[in-house]
Scaffold this motif. Sequence first.
Motif, PDB file in Angstrom:
ATOM      1  N   ALA A 191      -6.843   8.535 -13.493  1.00 22.40           N
ATOM      2  CA  ALA A 191      -7.351   8.060 -12.041  1.00 22.40           C
ATOM      3  C   ALA A 191      -6.571   9.269 -11.323  1.00 22.40           C
ATOM      4  O   ALA A 191      -5.316   9.308 -11.121  1.00 22.40           O
ATOM      5  N   SER A 192      -7.392   9.556 -10.242  1.00 26.74           N
ATOM      6  CA  SER A 192      -6.830  10.440  -9.216  1.00 26.74           C
ATOM      7  C   SER A 192      -5.719   9.573  -8.159  1.00 26.74           C
ATOM      8  O   SER A 192      -4.968  10.524  -7.841  1.00 26.74           O
ATOM      9  N   ILE A 193      -5.991   8.574  -8.102  1.00 32.49           N
ATOM     10  CA  ILE A 193      -4.884   7.722  -7.216  1.00 32.49           C
ATOM     11  C   ILE A 193      -4.459   6.448  -8.175  1.00 32.49           C
ATOM     12  O   ILE A 193      -5.584   5.843  -8.329  1.00 32.49           O
ATOM     13  N   THR A 194      -3.557   5.875  -8.285  1.00 33.76           N
ATOM     14  CA  THR A 194      -3.025   4.603  -8.487  1.00 33.76           C
ATOM     15  C   THR A 194      -1.962   4.001  -7.596  1.00 33.76           C
ATOM     16  O   THR A 194      -1.615   5.018  -6.720  1.00 33.76           O
ATOM     17  N   ALA A 195      -1.787   2.866  -7.726  1.00 37.32           N
ATOM     18  CA  ALA A 195      -0.826   2.094  -7.142  1.00 37.32           C
ATOM     19  C   ALA A 195       0.592   2.864  -7.008  1.00 37.32           C
ATOM     20  O   ALA A 195       1.266   2.699  -6.329  1.00 37.32           O
ATOM     21  N   GLU A 196       0.689   3.676  -7.986  1.00 36.02           N
ATOM     22  CA  GLU A 196       2.043   4.333  -8.051  1.00 36.02           C
ATOM     23  C   GLU A 196       2.192   5.603  -7.425  1.00 36.02           C
ATOM     24  O   GLU A 196       3.020   6.113  -6.728  1.00 36.02           O
ATOM     25  N   LYS A 234       2.514   1.158   0.667  1.00 33.55           N
ATOM     26  CA  LYS A 234       3.105  -0.145   0.068  1.00 33.55           C
ATOM     27  C   LYS A 234       4.140  -0.927   0.528  1.00 33.55           C
ATOM     28  O   LYS A 234       4.528  -2.023   0.260  1.00 33.55           O
ATOM     29  N   ILE A 235       4.870  -0.127   1.633  1.00 34.59           N
ATOM     30  CA  ILE A 235       6.165  -0.969   2.128  1.00 34.59           C
ATOM     31  C   ILE A 235       5.873  -2.106   3.258  1.00 34.59           C
ATOM     32  O   ILE A 235       6.582  -3.127   3.023  1.00 34.59           O
ATOM     33  N   PHE A 236       4.817  -1.937   3.994  1.00 30.35           N
ATOM     34  CA  PHE A 236       4.642  -2.737   4.796  1.00 30.35           C
ATOM     35  C   PHE A 236       3.657  -4.153   4.520  1.00 30.35           C
ATOM     36  O   PHE A 236       3.018  -4.063   3.653  1.00 30.35           O
ATOM     37  N   SER A 238       5.479  -3.158  13.157  1.00 29.48           N
ATOM     38  CA  SER A 238       6.410  -2.526  11.788  1.00 29.48           C
ATOM     39  C   SER A 238       5.320  -1.757  11.035  1.00 29.48           C
ATOM     40  O   SER A 238       5.794  -0.698  10.487  1.00 29.48           O
ATOM     41  N   ALA A 239       4.261  -2.202  10.821  1.00 27.21           N
ATOM     42  CA  ALA A 239       3.149  -1.588  10.087  1.00 27.21           C
ATOM     43  C   ALA A 239       2.743  -0.040  10.589  1.00 27.21           C
ATOM     44  O   ALA A 239       2.955   0.894   9.761  1.00 27.21           O
ATOM     45  N   HIS A 269       3.612   5.566  10.296  1.00 28.51           N
ATOM     46  CA  HIS A 269       3.733   6.815  11.028  1.00 28.51           C
ATOM     47  C   HIS A 269       5.229   7.570  10.666  1.00 28.51           C
ATOM     48  O   HIS A 269       5.614   8.545  11.234  1.00 28.51           O
ATOM     49  N   GLY A 270       5.836   6.859   9.754  1.00 27.18           N
ATOM     50  CA  GLY A 270       6.957   7.432   9.211  1.00 27.18           C
ATOM     51  C   GLY A 270       8.304   7.365  10.033  1.00 27.18           C
ATOM     52  O   GLY A 270       9.308   8.126   9.675  1.00 27.18           O
TER      53      GLY A 270
END
Length: 494
Positions: free
Chosen positions: A7-12, A19-21, A182-183, A188-189
């Motif tokens: 898969a070209s993109i996974t949850a990892e 994933k943080i917010f 917070s999101a 935006h880093g």
Amino acid sequence: MSYNKTASITAETINPKVKIFDYEPCGEIARHAERLEQEMEKSPGSRPFPEITYCNLGNPQALGQRPITFFREVLSLCDNPALLRRDETRMLFSPCAINRARKIIESMPGRNSGAYTNSQGIRSLREAVASGIAARDGFPSRPEDIFLTDGASSAINLSMQILIRSQEDGVLCPLPEYPLYSASIILHGGTMVPYNLSEDGDWGLEIFEVKRCLEEARIAGLTVRAMVIINPGNPTGQVLSITNQEEIVQFCRKEGLVMLADEVYQDNVYVEDRKFHSFKKVARSLGYDENDISIVSFHSVSMGFSGECGRRGGYMEICGFGDDVMGEIRKVASVTLCPNIGGQILTSLAMDPPKLGDGCFENFMAEKEDIRLSLAKRAKTLSSAFSSLEGMTCNKVEGAIYAFPRIHLPAAAIKAAKAEGVSPDMFYACRLLDATGIAVVPGSGFHQVSGRNKATGTCHIRCTILPGEEKIKEMIPRLKEFHESFMNEFRDRS
Ligand SMILES: Cc1ncc(COP(=O)(O)O)c(C=O)c1O
């Protein structure tokens, strides 16, 4: 031909910031409520309540708020200009709406509501917003400083895009917070620098607390660039006193912070002793102009008497930024081409509504006041209902559209939550939903200081005041019955 089957993109491998917010108002409780609703559709009568009451989201029209007639008339005509050439239109639409729609259509590119517009929004609509701000505040406002946006959310995101350079950049935000902040800061880093609102001080803002947080952040190496203030507050429902607002303006000026003034609930004020004052007005009244302080204020058609949250309309007014910065902001705004036209039109109508002497003024005012008075009643009914429950306290809902009561949970309830691997407020909210069909948001969804809560055995829930008066009357006995049985169940075991 061979191809790469991974898969070209996974949850990892997804952008870790995503994933943080978390965003609890649309999170676990909302999903659980939807599951219950589907289950009840399949097996009617399977639950001891007739329907789910969605008190988790501030979604006025979904909970029965009627749209303002003038707004909808103008919108329909702008979308169907051919109606203006038909005789029966004069019977169906007010002359006010017809005149306004004609004016707006003239200013739309190609006289069409399906065209791209200027990225900042149609000039004449920005003029209407600026004149509405000037009338509200008694200080001038310029259309060049107004950006019409797809709701306040996109304006807030754009501001974070402009302000945040790296993780070393911090933004002061209130706790409990509206989790968009917070999101957006995470995405935006940047780094959120939380400050606590004072529950015992009617959810007011204590400058010494903000100063403490600012100093700690600076010692930790952060460059704190801005301070978010939400007034009236979500989820807390407070309306700040003018002296508190003055202190905040002085503080931001002294510390060189951009004020991000979230004023989306400016039309939701229910108490006689508090009035909405924009932070820009407070700053100008103190004698500070653009050279003294930078202020971005956000407003929206989602709340207040408009309640048009699905239309995605809003604006930000930017004051105190240099021309070069404004040019860069225009460039960023142009990346998304333009805000949607319906939202632009509504924002202009909300800020420049019918005036005394206009044919539809009385009807407009009657509809607007009806909504405000009814919300004021509901605010009072719900906060006193919560306060009357054993172990619950609820500050007065002075403004906005939420009650945010504190619950002192029995130790056994906290233990039971732990055994289920959920926070105490999530445990309470799930039990409430299962027993009554009332969906609320656990206070931890607003990042309410959990350490403090655990220490004192308290937690919060947020419940919107938006369901109609009848629905709230009918909800309260269910709420009381549930709460009593919950407390009895866990009191007996403790
Ligand atoms: C404090 C606050 N700011 C901003 C928003 C976003 O509003 P909009 O629908 O205009 O994006 C909301 C919506 O609930 C809010 O409560």
